[in-house]
Scaffold this motif. Structure first.
Motif, PDB file in Angstrom:
ATOM      1  N   TRP A 112       0.819  -1.213   0.000  1.00  0.00           N
ATOM      2  CA  TRP A 112       0.000   0.000   0.000  1.00  0.00           C
ATOM      3  C   TRP A 112       0.855   1.267   0.000  1.00  0.00           C
ATOM      4  CZ3 TRP A 112      -0.677   4.161   3.295  1.00  0.00           C
ATOM      5  CH2 TRP A 112      -1.831   4.941   3.083  1.00  0.00           C
ATOM      6  N   TRP A 201      -5.538  -0.835  -4.854  1.00  0.00           N
ATOM      7  CA  TRP A 201      -5.480  -0.293  -3.499  1.00  0.00           C
ATOM      8  C   TRP A 201      -6.342   0.962  -3.384  1.00  0.00           C
ATOM      9  CZ3 TRP A 201      -3.902  -2.998   0.385  1.00  0.00           C
ATOM     10  CH2 TRP A 201      -2.772  -3.810   0.348  1.00  0.00           C
ATOM     11  N   ARG A 228      -6.294  -2.587   4.634  1.00  0.00           N
ATOM     12  CA  ARG A 228      -6.701  -1.583   3.653  1.00  0.00           C
ATOM     13  C   ARG A 228      -7.614  -2.236   2.616  1.00  0.00           C
ATOM     14  NH1 ARG A 228      -5.256   3.838   4.955  1.00  0.00           N
ATOM     15  NH2 ARG A 228      -3.205   3.801   5.939  1.00  0.00           N
ATOM     16  N   VAL A 230      -9.126  -3.077  -1.107  1.00  0.00           N
ATOM     17  CA  VAL A 230      -8.711  -3.339  -2.489  1.00  0.00           C
ATOM     18  C   VAL A 230      -9.992  -3.546  -3.297  1.00  0.00           C
ATOM     19  CG1 VAL A 230      -7.399  -4.835  -4.038  1.00  0.00           C
ATOM     20  CG2 VAL A 230      -6.602  -4.480  -1.684  1.00  0.00           C
ATOM     21  N   PRO A 252      -1.758  -3.847   4.707  1.00  0.00           N
ATOM     22  CA  PRO A 252      -1.037  -2.929   3.814  1.00  0.00           C
ATOM     23  C   PRO A 252       0.387  -3.362   3.481  1.00  0.00           C
ATOM     24  CG  PRO A 252      -1.291  -1.979   6.002  1.00  0.00           C
ATOM     25  CD  PRO A 252      -2.142  -3.201   5.972  1.00  0.00           C
ATOM     26  N   PHE A 264      -2.748  -0.624  -8.723  1.00  0.00           N
ATOM     27  CA  PHE A 264      -3.395   0.608  -8.266  1.00  0.00           C
ATOM     28  C   PHE A 264      -3.505   1.606  -9.400  1.00  0.00           C
ATOM     29  CE2 PHE A 264       1.120   1.326  -7.870  1.00  0.00           C
ATOM     30  CZ  PHE A 264       1.331   2.665  -8.090  1.00  0.00           C
TER      31      PHE A 264
END
Length: 273
Positions: A112, A201, A228, A230, A252, A264
């Motif tokens: 992340w 992400w 986190r 996704v 993360p 991402f």
């Protein structure tokens, strides 16, 4: 007016409102509300996807990358000394960095913070979850932006039936890897690979009641957590994980794991928060 004609009109309207041009790196998503979470008629929704039909969430205008960040993009950040090297192809065959011929594939196997560092270098950040879903839905309320079902005609995933160059392997539509960015049609906002290819992400920490927090006006959600978010599903995930409302989570930091499914794209504030 026939359904396909209506969809074409909606797409043109969204493209116009988003200010899209053929050469633009980003798309501007206009301010407005949308219904976030469990789509109407979606029996696969999990508890954290909220009530059937979704919850009304207002999202201020923002910009978002048309494409997932590529290997070549991330290499430029490495060359500039502004990014840290993630796990690469030498570490694991599913990681794209360092793999021959994958410069146009999404960079994956990133933690992340590595993703956020790249976006910061570009003057942006990772998308907030509500921003991402609004952009991914592109004005639709169905399970996927093109309708209620998905296959390799729409996105890069494991649809369970499509085979390619790797025998008996439906992952990645038969190629057992990501594909080059933009191998499938863009959504009505002109965004590519929002569903499938690489999961993406998000800026937010995960909260089970996150959608309710966003609906109450807090798009940032909790200030800390263990995992986190996704979003979007990936090349080695099944149909259910590509639903517009599906909320995947990961720590993360990958540690000993390899996040071969995760890449991402960046988002950019238009007005300071």
């Amino acid at each position: 007016m026939k359904l396909m004609q209506k969809m074409a009109v909606i797409a043109l309207s969204l493209l116009t409102s988003a200010g899209l041009s053929a050469n633009s790196k980003t798309v501007t998503i206009p301010a407005g509300s949308f219904m976030m979470g469990c789509s109407v008629g979606d029996a696969a929704c999990e508890n954290d996807e909220g009530p059937a039909g979704g919850m009304k969430v207002h999202v201020p205008a923002f910009k978002i990358d048309r494409h997932e960040v590529s290997v070549a993009d991330y290499q430029a950040c490495l060359d500039a000394g502004q990014c840290k090297r993630p796990k690469d192809h030498q570490r694991n065959k599913y990681c794209n960095l360092g793999a021959e011929g994958r410069g146009a594939h999404p960079v994956n196997c990133v933690d992340w913070q590595q993703a956020l560092d790249y976006c910061s270098w570009q003057g942006g950040r990772l998308p907030y979850e509500a921003e991402w879903e609004k952009a991914a839905r592109a004005g639709t309320g169905s399970r996927y932006p093109w309708g209620q079902e998905v296959s390799c005609k729409n996105a890069i995933l494991d649809d369970g039936v499509t085979m390619g160059s790797v025998p008996n392997e439906p992952d990645g539509c038969g190629e057992d890897r990501t594909w080059a960015r933009g191998s499938r049609e863009a959504n009505a906002y002109g965004l590519f690979d929002m569903h499938g290819n690489a999961g993406e992400w998000q800026m937010n920490w995960y909260a089970r009641d996150g959608i309710a927090q966003y609906a109450a006006g807090d798009l940032m959600g909790p200030s800390d957590g263990r995992q986190r978010l996704v979003r979007g599903g990936s090349w080695d995930e099944n149909r259910g994980n590509l639903r517009s409302s599906f909320r995947n989570v990961k720590p993360p930091v990958s540690g000993r794991s390899v996040y071969g499914s995760i890449g991402f794209r960046c988002a950019y504030d238009i007005n300071p928060r």
